[in-house]
Design a protein around this motif. Structure first.
Motif, PDB file in Angstrom:
ATOM      1  N   HIS A 109       0.836  -1.202   0.000  1.00  0.00           N
ATOM      2  CA  HIS A 109       0.000   0.000   0.000  1.00  0.00           C
ATOM      3  C   HIS A 109       0.873   1.255   0.000  1.00  0.00           C
ATOM      4  N   LEU A 110       1.963   1.239   0.760  1.00  0.00           N
ATOM      5  CA  LEU A 110       2.856   2.401   0.782  1.00  0.00           C
ATOM      6  C   LEU A 110       3.582   2.563  -0.551  1.00  0.00           C
ATOM      7  N   GLN A 111       3.866   1.452  -1.222  1.00  0.00           N
ATOM      8  CA  GLN A 111       4.469   1.558  -2.548  1.00  0.00           C
ATOM      9  C   GLN A 111       3.567   2.318  -3.513  1.00  0.00           C
ATOM     10  N   ALA A 112       2.271   2.214  -3.310  1.00  0.00           N
ATOM     11  CA  ALA A 112       1.316   2.861  -4.206  1.00  0.00           C
ATOM     12  C   ALA A 112       1.178   4.356  -3.929  1.00  0.00           C
ATOM     13  N   GLN A 113       1.749   4.856  -2.823  1.00  0.00           N
ATOM     14  CA  GLN A 113       1.646   6.276  -2.523  1.00  0.00           C
ATOM     15  C   GLN A 113       2.528   7.088  -3.472  1.00  0.00           C
ATOM     16  N   SER A 114       2.140   8.309  -3.713  1.00  0.00           N
ATOM     17  CA  SER A 114       2.908   9.172  -4.605  1.00  0.00           C
ATOM     18  C   SER A 114       4.104   9.755  -3.861  1.00  0.00           C
ATOM     19  N   LEU A 115       4.918  10.502  -4.611  1.00  0.00           N
ATOM     20  CA  LEU A 115       6.094  11.111  -3.999  1.00  0.00           C
ATOM     21  C   LEU A 115       5.725  12.120  -2.925  1.00  0.00           C
ATOM     22  N   ARG A 116       4.505  12.680  -3.010  1.00  0.00           N
ATOM     23  CA  ARG A 116       4.092  13.639  -1.984  1.00  0.00           C
ATOM     24  C   ARG A 116       4.153  13.034  -0.589  1.00  0.00           C
ATOM     25  N   PHE A 117       3.683  11.797  -0.481  1.00  0.00           N
ATOM     26  CA  PHE A 117       3.670  11.140   0.822  1.00  0.00           C
ATOM     27  C   PHE A 117       5.086  10.992   1.374  1.00  0.00           C
ATOM     28  N   PHE A 118       6.025  10.561   0.528  1.00  0.00           N
ATOM     29  CA  PHE A 118       7.382  10.283   0.995  1.00  0.00           C
ATOM     30  C   PHE A 118       8.181  11.556   1.261  1.00  0.00           C
ATOM     31  N   THR A 119       7.852  12.647   0.559  1.00  0.00           N
ATOM     32  CA  THR A 119       8.549  13.891   0.842  1.00  0.00           C
ATOM     33  C   THR A 119       8.002  14.567   2.089  1.00  0.00           C
ATOM     34  N   ARG A 120       6.766  14.233   2.464  1.00  0.00           N
ATOM     35  CA  ARG A 120       6.165  14.813   3.668  1.00  0.00           C
ATOM     36  C   ARG A 120       6.512  13.994   4.909  1.00  0.00           C
ATOM     37  N   THR A 121       6.635  12.688   4.748  1.00  0.00           N
ATOM     38  CA  THR A 121       6.797  11.780   5.880  1.00  0.00           C
ATOM     39  C   THR A 121       8.259  11.411   6.066  1.00  0.00           C
ATOM     40  N   ARG A 122       8.715  11.432   7.291  1.00  0.00           N
ATOM     41  CA  ARG A 122      10.083  11.003   7.591  1.00  0.00           C
ATOM     42  C   ARG A 122      10.227   9.512   7.313  1.00  0.00           C
ATOM     43  N   SER A 123      11.351   9.146   6.682  1.00  0.00           N
ATOM     44  CA  SER A 123      11.556   7.734   6.362  1.00  0.00           C
ATOM     45  C   SER A 123      11.601   6.883   7.623  1.00  0.00           C
ATOM     46  N   GLY A 124      12.133   7.449   8.721  1.00  0.00           N
ATOM     47  CA  GLY A 124      12.175   6.702   9.966  1.00  0.00           C
ATOM     48  C   GLY A 124      10.790   6.380  10.489  1.00  0.00           C
ATOM     49  N   GLU A 125       9.817   7.287  10.236  1.00  0.00           N
ATOM     50  CA  GLU A 125       8.446   7.050  10.678  1.00  0.00           C
ATOM     51  C   GLU A 125       7.827   5.892   9.904  1.00  0.00           C
ATOM     52  N   VAL A 126       8.066   5.851   8.596  1.00  0.00           N
ATOM     53  CA  VAL A 126       7.546   4.759   7.771  1.00  0.00           C
ATOM     54  C   VAL A 126       8.141   3.435   8.234  1.00  0.00           C
ATOM     55  N   GLN A 127       9.452   3.418   8.445  1.00  0.00           N
ATOM     56  CA  GLN A 127      10.110   2.192   8.888  1.00  0.00           C
ATOM     57  C   GLN A 127       9.607   1.765  10.258  1.00  0.00           C
ATOM     58  N   SER A 128       9.371   2.739  11.141  1.00  0.00           N
ATOM     59  CA  SER A 128       8.903   2.412  12.487  1.00  0.00           C
ATOM     60  C   SER A 128       7.546   1.717  12.445  1.00  0.00           C
ATOM     61  N   ARG A 129       6.638   2.236  11.617  1.00  0.00           N
ATOM     62  CA  ARG A 129       5.305   1.624  11.562  1.00  0.00           C
ATOM     63  C   ARG A 129       5.349   0.270  10.877  1.00  0.00           C
ATOM     64  N   LEU A 130       6.172   0.152   9.855  1.00  0.00           N
ATOM     65  CA  LEU A 130       6.219  -1.101   9.115  1.00  0.00           C
ATOM     66  C   LEU A 130       6.899  -2.203   9.906  1.00  0.00           C
ATOM     67  N   MET A 131       7.917  -1.868  10.674  1.00  0.00           N
ATOM     68  CA  MET A 131       8.686  -2.886  11.387  1.00  0.00           C
ATOM     69  C   MET A 131       8.383  -2.883  12.891  1.00  0.00           C
ATOM     70  N   ASN A 132       8.591  -1.747  13.547  1.00  0.00           N
ATOM     71  CA  ASN A 132       8.476  -1.716  15.004  1.00  0.00           C
ATOM     72  C   ASN A 132       7.044  -1.896  15.494  1.00  0.00           C
ATOM     73  N   ASP A 133       6.113  -1.157  14.888  1.00  0.00           N
ATOM     74  CA  ASP A 133       4.734  -1.245  15.366  1.00  0.00           C
ATOM     75  C   ASP A 133       4.144  -2.621  15.104  1.00  0.00           C
ATOM     76  N   ILE A 134       4.465  -3.201  13.953  1.00  0.00           N
ATOM     77  CA  ILE A 134       3.957  -4.542  13.661  1.00  0.00           C
ATOM     78  C   ILE A 134       4.615  -5.558  14.591  1.00  0.00           C
ATOM     79  N   SER A 135       5.891  -5.358  14.919  1.00  0.00           N
ATOM     80  CA  SER A 135       6.532  -6.252  15.891  1.00  0.00           C
ATOM     81  C   SER A 135       5.868  -6.121  17.255  1.00  0.00           C
ATOM     82  N   GLY A 136       5.518  -4.886  17.632  1.00  0.00           N
ATOM     83  CA  GLY A 136       4.799  -4.692  18.891  1.00  0.00           C
ATOM     84  C   GLY A 136       3.444  -5.360  18.875  1.00  0.00           C
TER      85      GLY A 136
END
Length: 632
Positions: free
Chosen positions: A127-154
């Motif tokens: 789903h995140l792959q389908a987002q446009s560049l706007r999403f990735f330029t607005r969102t910190r890469s660390g935040e995306v990684q945190s939700r994809l890895m850390n939050d799911i691990s939690g």
């Protein structure tokens, strides 16, 4: 960037208070319990069996104190070896059976949790792959990684550990109190009086330790951030060039010194908690022993009953502590789900067509038309379905794409025709919208108004995979993955042979550089390609596009990082590659556009001049003025 040593929110799974960030997350993005239930619906059978195993294990364990009572009151005093053998054998069987049930229950709950998390991970990633560049330029890469890895691990811990722990605690507490009543109602009443203050004392000490641990985690996060930023390639380069190494070392020293006191306080708080638990575990049996010796109980209570009851009571303290934290654990679990669902609910700005047109390079003429195109980054550009994403913002490729000016158009009524096999160069001052225009052809963005077509088909109607094969892009911002040269090249065409790779490197004027490396094609490029110079990184990106062999090229400042000699070599290769291909060339330098078939001058998002390079250069228009100032 997420820098804590554990997933956000996970520190509070066993805490005594709700984390403020979890409360805020749920206030902003409430979670439907029905939606959570849908994730586990395919595993109803496994869940039922796991609960049954937990209940059986708790019930079987309760039998142990009754066996102990029989051993002490009957088998040993009467020297009944047969009964003693049966009772001790039953103890071993119960222990073994409980252990086996525990292994099976852990395997089943872990497998179920992993499957649920696998589905969420894959869904979120795609789903995140389908987002446009706007999403990735607005969102910190660390935040995306945190939700994809850390939050799911939690969430996995919630599913496989916390949820099963709650079920086990409930069944253990209920079964234990039933057994305690069966052994001695009077001692059970005393336990009901003694347990609450003991639990209250333990929770107070746990809350104190939680406070100290949170402060320590924040200090560690700051230390971790400085290490991550200061000891990276870019951070080390910045510190050395700005002369901040001494200041950075002093700041690190102060943070490390503060950590000494926090660590000592945290460890002492932990030791106090352990001491409190030891006192509680010693005090409760002591109270029971004292009560058992009182006249009202001494005549009716056997030693075996007292020992068995004490054993049961020792089993009920920890489960009750766990049950008191259910509210915090449940709130934390909902916060994990909220963070994941928040991203899954993002509406992609660039959605594929319902019935996409399939177009193959072999059947393409390569004619490009840009008709009446307006573009505004704004707070979210409506896609073809009419939706928008307010959470996204633009890349700052052009200064005109200022997110603080959402109503400002970057492009205004742009009309551009690139005949098949021709090269059109777009020039203009910084911020004129050149790179924005180039981003529309590979559909990194959709125009606010107007259309962009290839062979008469709008790019938003072409299948995304086909569009990626039709349009090759080399931008001024080179990105290389931390892998070998071979792996970076094979991203463009995985089936390529070594001969193909070397040919692409030759055309990009990089082959000799790679041959001199000890490991050749298998040399690591380093983090973000830092092992190579900027020009070498650019040439490697050009070789990657050459290898892909697309019929349409977008060259966005493709030679901007090269010296004059190398630029001439690469430009010759690009000119050769551009033959019989449709090319959109974005450039500042005059000599890179003179061989184009047509030059278009952009100014403030509008085409102010167009024509053959030589004719424009000899005129007195915008292109001639740019050439005179050497800013093209």
């Amino acid at each position: 960037m997420t820098v804590t040593a554990q997933p956000r929110g996970q520190a509070h799974l066993s805490g005594t208070k709700i984390a403020p960030e979890d409360r805020q997350q749920l206030n902003q993005h409430p979670v439907s319990l029905r939606r959570i239930a849908q994730l586990f619906a395919p595993h109803r059978g496994a869940i039922t069996l796991v609960v049954a195993l937990i209940t059986a294990s708790s019930a079987i364990t309760i039998a142990q104190p009754f066996l102990v009572r029989e051993v002490i009151d009957n088998a040993l005093p009467n020297q009944n070896l047969a009964l003693l053998a049966w009772l001790t054998a039953a103890m071993i069987v119960i222990a073994a059976l409980t252990a086996v049930i525990g292994v099976v229950q852990t395997w089943m709950s872990t497998l179920m949790g992993q499957r649920v998390m696998h589905g969420l991970r894959v869904s979120l990633f795609t789903h995140l792959q389908a987002q446009s560049l706007r999403f990735f330029t607005r969102t910190r890469s660390g935040e995306v990684q945190s939700r994809l890895m850390n939050d799911i691990s939690g969430m996995q811990q919630v599913v496989t550990t916390t949820a099963t722990g709650v079920a086990a605690n409930i069944t253990t507490v209920v079964a234990t109190f039933v057994a305690m009543l069966a052994l001695s109602p009077s001692l059970t009443m005393i336990s009901v009086i003694v347990l609450p203050p003991a639990i209250w004392l333990s929770r107070q000490v746990a809350r104190l330790r939680r406070q100290f641990t949170d402060e320590r985690q924040q200090a560690l996060a700051g230390l971790h951030t400085q290490v991550e930023e200061g000891l990276s390639v870019s951070g080390a380069r910045l510190a050395k060039t700005l002369g901040t190494t001494e200041r950075d070392a002093e700041k690190f020293t102060l943070r490390s010194r503060d950590l000494i006191g926090l660590e000592v306080r945290s460890q002492l708080a932990g030791r106090w908690r352990m001491a409190t638990m030891q006192i509680v575990f010693a005090a409760i049996p002591a109270v029971i022993y004292f009560a058992a010796g009182l006249p009202f109980a001494a005549e009716t209570m056997t030693i075996g009953t007292v020992v068995a009851f004490t054993a049961l009571q020792s089993q009920v303290f920890r489960p009750m502590m766990g049950l008191l934290n259910i509210g915090v654990q449940w709130y934390t679990a909902l916060a994990f789900f909220s963070r994941i669902f928040e991203y899954l609910d993002l509406v992609p700005e660039l959605t594929p067509a319902a019935n996409p047109v399939r177009m193959k390079p072999a059947h393409l003429t390569g004619e490009v038309r840009i008709c009446g195109v307006d573009f505004s980054y704004g707070s979210g550009v409506a896609n073809r379905s009419g939706s928008s994403n307010d959470a996204e913002s633009p890349s700052n490729t052009d200064p005109a794409s200022n997110p603080e000016s959402p109503s400002t158009n970057v492009l205004h009524g742009v009309d551009l025709h690139i005949p098949a096999g021709r090269t059109v160069a777009v020039v203009g001052p910084t911020g004129s919208g050149k790179s924005t225009l180039a981003a529309l052809l590979p559909r990194l963005y959709d125009p606010t108004a107007g259309t962009v077509t290839i062979d008469g088909v709008s790019v938003d109607q072409i299948h995304p995979q086909d569009l990626a094969q039709l349009v090759g892009v080399v931008s001024q911002e080179t990105y290389l993955i931390h892998a070998t040269i071979r792996e970076n090249l094979l991203l463009a065409r995985p089936e390529s042979s070594d001969a193909d790779l070397w040919s692409a490197l030759e055309n990009a004027a990089l082959a000799e550089t790679v041959r001199r490396l000890p490991e050749g094609l298998d040399s690591l490029v380093g983090a973000r390609g830092h092992r190579f110079s900027g020009g070498e990184q650019q040439r490697l990106a050009i070789a990657r596009t050459i290898l892909r062999n697309p019929p349409i090229l977008v060259l966005d400042e493709a030679t901007s990082a090269l010296d004059n000699t190398t630029e001439a070599q690469v430009q010759h290769a690009l000119n050769k590659l551009a033959q019989q291909r449709t090319t959109l060339l974005i450039a500042h330098r005059l000599d890179t556009v003179l061989e184009a078939d047509k030059v278009v001058v952009l100014d403030s998002g509008r085409i102010v001049e167009s024509g053959a390079p030589s004719a424009l250069l000899n005129g007195d228009g915008a292109f001639a003025a740019l050439a005179a100032r050497r800013v093209t």
